[in-house]
Scaffold this motif. Structure first.
Motif, PDB file in Angstrom:
ATOM      1  N   GLU A   1     133.129   1.617 -39.023  1.00 10.32           N
ATOM      2  CA  GLU A   1     132.206   1.736 -40.031  1.00 10.32           C
ATOM      3  C   GLU A   1     131.088   2.211 -39.368  1.00 10.32           C
ATOM      4  O   GLU A   1     130.329   1.568 -38.245  1.00 10.32           O
ATOM      5  CB  GLU A   1     132.065   0.412 -40.658  1.00 10.32           C
ATOM      6  N   THR A   2     130.374   3.122 -40.129  1.00  8.77           N
ATOM      7  CA  THR A   2     128.955   3.653 -39.669  1.00  8.77           C
ATOM      8  C   THR A   2     128.075   3.401 -40.749  1.00  8.77           C
ATOM      9  O   THR A   2     128.339   3.738 -41.930  1.00  8.77           O
ATOM     10  CB  THR A   2     128.972   5.040 -39.572  1.00  8.77           C
ATOM     11  N   SER A   3     126.661   3.019 -40.491  1.00 15.35           N
ATOM     12  CA  SER A   3     125.859   3.011 -41.617  1.00 15.35           C
ATOM     13  C   SER A   3     125.190   4.190 -41.637  1.00 15.35           C
ATOM     14  O   SER A   3     125.612   5.283 -41.478  1.00 15.35           O
ATOM     15  CB  SER A   3     124.898   1.736 -41.402  1.00 15.35           C
ATOM     16  N   HIS A   4     123.850   4.270 -42.309  1.00 14.48           N
ATOM     17  CA  HIS A   4     123.210   5.468 -42.601  1.00 14.48           C
ATOM     18  C   HIS A   4     122.896   6.303 -41.258  1.00 14.48           C
ATOM     19  O   HIS A   4     123.116   6.216 -40.241  1.00 14.48           O
ATOM     20  CB  HIS A   4     121.753   5.330 -42.999  1.00 14.48           C
ATOM     21  N   ARG A   5     122.896   7.641 -41.368  1.00 11.13           N
ATOM     22  CA  ARG A   5     122.862   8.887 -40.615  1.00 11.13           C
ATOM     23  C   ARG A   5     121.001   9.012 -40.584  1.00 11.13           C
ATOM     24  O   ARG A   5     120.425   9.068 -41.463  1.00 11.13           O
ATOM     25  CB  ARG A   5     123.305   9.929 -40.741  1.00 11.13           C
ATOM     26  N   SER A   6     120.706   9.596 -39.471  1.00 12.83           N
ATOM     27  CA  SER A   6     119.344  10.029 -39.312  1.00 12.83           C
ATOM     28  C   SER A   6     119.014  11.268 -39.978  1.00 12.83           C
ATOM     29  O   SER A   6     119.848  11.976 -40.476  1.00 12.83           O
ATOM     30  CB  SER A   6     118.885   9.885 -37.913  1.00 12.83           C
ATOM     31  N   LEU A   7     117.465  11.408 -40.205  1.00 11.78           N
ATOM     32  CA  LEU A   7     117.164  12.649 -40.990  1.00 11.78           C
ATOM     33  C   LEU A   7     117.493  13.643 -40.187  1.00 11.78           C
ATOM     34  O   LEU A   7     117.840  15.029 -40.686  1.00 11.78           O
ATOM     35  CB  LEU A   7     115.672  12.494 -40.913  1.00 11.78           C
ATOM     36  N   LEU A   8     117.389  13.565 -38.642  1.00 10.35           N
ATOM     37  CA  LEU A   8     117.593  14.795 -37.734  1.00 10.35           C
ATOM     38  C   LEU A   8     119.442  14.984 -37.950  1.00 10.35           C
ATOM     39  O   LEU A   8     119.488  16.179 -38.071  1.00 10.35           O
ATOM     40  CB  LEU A   8     117.329  14.471 -36.436  1.00 10.35           C
ATOM     41  N   HIS A   9     119.901  14.097 -37.783  1.00 10.42           N
ATOM     42  CA  HIS A   9     121.547  14.450 -38.127  1.00 10.42           C
ATOM     43  C   HIS A   9     121.609  15.271 -39.479  1.00 10.42           C
ATOM     44  O   HIS A   9     122.303  15.995 -39.357  1.00 10.42           O
ATOM     45  CB  HIS A   9     122.260  12.845 -37.940  1.00 10.42           C
ATOM     46  N   GLY A  10     121.241  14.723 -40.448  1.00  5.35           N
ATOM     47  CA  GLY A  10     121.545  15.343 -41.664  1.00  5.35           C
ATOM     48  C   GLY A  10     120.787  16.718 -41.785  1.00  5.35           C
ATOM     49  O   GLY A  10     121.588  17.740 -42.199  1.00  5.35           O
ATOM     50  N   ALA A  11     119.612  16.987 -41.087  1.00  8.99           N
ATOM     51  CA  ALA A  11     118.961  18.401 -41.186  1.00  8.99           C
ATOM     52  C   ALA A  11     119.841  19.194 -40.241  1.00  8.99           C
ATOM     53  O   ALA A  11     120.235  20.491 -40.727  1.00  8.99           O
ATOM     54  CB  ALA A  11     117.922  18.199 -40.529  1.00  8.99           C
ATOM     55  N   VAL A  12     120.566  18.833 -39.193  1.00  7.94           N
ATOM     56  CA  VAL A  12     121.372  19.811 -38.240  1.00  7.94           C
ATOM     57  C   VAL A  12     122.660  19.971 -38.945  1.00  7.94           C
ATOM     58  O   VAL A  12     123.094  21.083 -38.946  1.00  7.94           O
ATOM     59  CB  VAL A  12     121.436  19.035 -36.916  1.00  7.94           C
ATOM     60  N   GLN A  13     123.179  18.897 -39.424  1.00 10.65           N
ATOM     61  CA  GLN A  13     124.560  19.068 -40.443  1.00 10.65           C
ATOM     62  C   GLN A  13     124.297  20.072 -41.439  1.00 10.65           C
ATOM     63  O   GLN A  13     125.163  20.878 -41.553  1.00 10.65           O
ATOM     64  CB  GLN A  13     125.018  17.653 -41.031  1.00 10.65           C
ATOM     65  N   ALA A  14     123.259  19.928 -42.185  1.00 10.93           N
ATOM     66  CA  ALA A  14     122.903  21.039 -43.384  1.00 10.93           C
ATOM     67  C   ALA A  14     122.732  22.431 -42.764  1.00 10.93           C
ATOM     68  O   ALA A  14     123.279  23.410 -43.451  1.00 10.93           O
ATOM     69  CB  ALA A  14     121.638  20.561 -44.220  1.00 10.93           C
TER      70      ALA A  14
ATOM     71  N   GLU B   1     128.757   1.259 -50.663  1.00 17.28           N
ATOM     72  CA  GLU B   1     127.485   2.198 -50.477  1.00 17.28           C
ATOM     73  C   GLU B   1     126.759   2.149 -49.303  1.00 17.28           C
ATOM     74  O   GLU B   1     126.604   1.015 -48.945  1.00 17.28           O
ATOM     75  CB  GLU B   1     126.558   2.016 -51.657  1.00 17.28           C
ATOM     76  N   GLY B   2     126.714   3.181 -48.773  1.00 16.45           N
ATOM     77  CA  GLY B   2     125.745   3.482 -47.518  1.00 16.45           C
ATOM     78  C   GLY B   2     126.741   2.977 -46.180  1.00 16.45           C
ATOM     79  O   GLY B   2     126.230   3.174 -45.103  1.00 16.45           O
ATOM     80  N   VAL B   3     128.155   2.961 -46.464  1.00 12.60           N
ATOM     81  CA  VAL B   3     129.081   2.431 -45.209  1.00 12.60           C
ATOM     82  C   VAL B   3     129.868   3.805 -45.285  1.00 12.60           C
ATOM     83  O   VAL B   3     130.677   4.227 -46.435  1.00 12.60           O
ATOM     84  CB  VAL B   3     129.689   1.249 -45.236  1.00 12.60           C
ATOM     85  N   PHE B   4     130.185   4.505 -44.175  1.00 11.68           N
ATOM     86  CA  PHE B   4     130.918   5.763 -43.996  1.00 11.68           C
ATOM     87  C   PHE B   4     132.038   5.184 -42.949  1.00 11.68           C
ATOM     88  O   PHE B   4     131.796   4.610 -42.051  1.00 11.68           O
ATOM     89  CB  PHE B   4     130.063   6.643 -43.145  1.00 11.68           C
ATOM     90  N   ARG B   5     133.424   5.451 -43.335  1.00  8.64           N
ATOM     91  CA  ARG B   5     134.440   4.802 -42.619  1.00  8.64           C
ATOM     92  C   ARG B   5     135.330   6.019 -42.090  1.00  8.64           C
ATOM     93  O   ARG B   5     135.522   7.083 -42.718  1.00  8.64           O
ATOM     94  CB  ARG B   5     135.381   3.814 -43.398  1.00  8.64           C
ATOM     95  N   GLU B   6     135.878   5.775 -40.852  1.00 14.58           N
ATOM     96  CA  GLU B   6     137.087   6.631 -40.246  1.00 14.58           C
ATOM     97  C   GLU B   6     138.093   5.521 -39.782  1.00 14.58           C
ATOM     98  O   GLU B   6     137.863   4.405 -39.364  1.00 14.58           O
ATOM     99  CB  GLU B   6     136.625   7.213 -39.190  1.00 14.58           C
ATOM    100  N   LEU B   7     139.206   6.266 -39.616  1.00 13.86           N
ATOM    101  CA  LEU B   7     140.441   5.138 -39.111  1.00 13.86           C
ATOM    102  C   LEU B   7     140.920   6.023 -37.555  1.00 13.86           C
ATOM    103  O   LEU B   7     141.279   7.140 -37.833  1.00 13.86           O
ATOM    104  CB  LEU B   7     141.453   5.336 -40.178  1.00 13.86           C
ATOM    105  N   ASP B   8     140.564   5.325 -36.626  1.00  9.51           N
ATOM    106  CA  ASP B   8     141.152   5.573 -35.291  1.00  9.51           C
ATOM    107  C   ASP B   8     142.296   5.132 -34.724  1.00  9.51           C
ATOM    108  O   ASP B   8     142.203   3.921 -34.369  1.00  9.51           O
ATOM    109  CB  ASP B   8     139.717   5.577 -34.253  1.00  9.51           C
ATOM    110  N   GLU B   9     143.310   5.549 -35.009  1.00  9.33           N
ATOM    111  CA  GLU B   9     144.872   5.122 -34.379  1.00  9.33           C
ATOM    112  C   GLU B   9     144.739   3.706 -34.927  1.00  9.33           C
ATOM    113  O   GLU B   9     145.139   2.812 -33.933  1.00  9.33           O
ATOM    114  CB  GLU B   9     144.951   5.290 -33.188  1.00  9.33           C
TER     115      GLU B   9
END
Length: 186
Positions: free
Chosen positions: A35-48, A22-30
């Motif tokens: 691993e990335t933790s929470h994203r900011s409010l600004l990030h989420g608003a722009v994404q939305a 929970e709260g961990v976002f993952r990607e696989l890069d070669e």
């Protein structure tokens, strides 16, 4: 947002077997797990905002795309990326496999990455190259802090658009013209 890269290389199969946290976002890069933790409010608003603008266009035009947020795409043997927003042609889904862990094999037609303060330029360049090499038509790198977007196209063209300008993607979304200011309206 804090980012951590695990030093042990993994195959996609090993990566797909990692337990969700929970709260961990993952990607696989070669082979490297990022691993990335929470994203900011600004990030989420722009994404939305981006998802809302694209979704409205798809609803109005009936375009042959599905819109996803944070969906995984297996771009290569050990590279699984999840753009903040992406578009995939519905017509290509029938020929694509959903792999272990739920990612779609192959690249999205459009990948949108919203930049966080901890994102490094070299990592964004690498991710952009991975999308384009895998077949993505366009990658939008969205910078909330400076309110501009860099559009990278498979042709090699890169263009910066900022406040007071418009963003267009005629090959994928004919007729759509986005005021850059609209992306950052919060």
């Amino acid at each position: 947002m804090a980012t951590q890269t695990l030093q042990t290389l993994m195959t996609f199969e090993q990566y797909a077997d990692l337990p969700e946290q929970e709260g961990v976002f993952r990607e696989l890069d070669e082979g490297r797990v990022i691993e990335t933790s929470h994203r900011s409010l600004l990030h989420g608003a722009v994404q939305a905002n981006v998802a809302h603008i694209l979704g409205n266009h798809l609803d109005q035009t009936g375009a042959d795309f599905i819109l996803t947020q944070n969906a995984g795409f297996l771009l290569g043997p050990d590279t699984d990326r999840a753009p903040d927003v992406s578009l995939v042609r519905k017509s290509t889904l029938a020929g694509r496999e959903v792999v272990k862990g739920g990612s779609l094999r192959g690249a999205p037609d459009l990948a949108v990455e919203v930049v966080s303060p901890t994102d490094m330029a070299e990592d964004l360049d690498r991710k952009t190259e991975q999308y384009l090499r895998a077949g993505t038509t366009a990658v939008w790198i969205v910078y909330p802090e400076t309110k501009h977007v860099i559009i990278h196209r498979r042709s090699g063209e890169a263009r910066r658009v900022g406040p007071g300008q418009s963003l267009e993607e005629p090959e994928l979304l004919p007729g759509l013209r986005i005021a850059v200011d609209q992306i950052f309206a919060i």
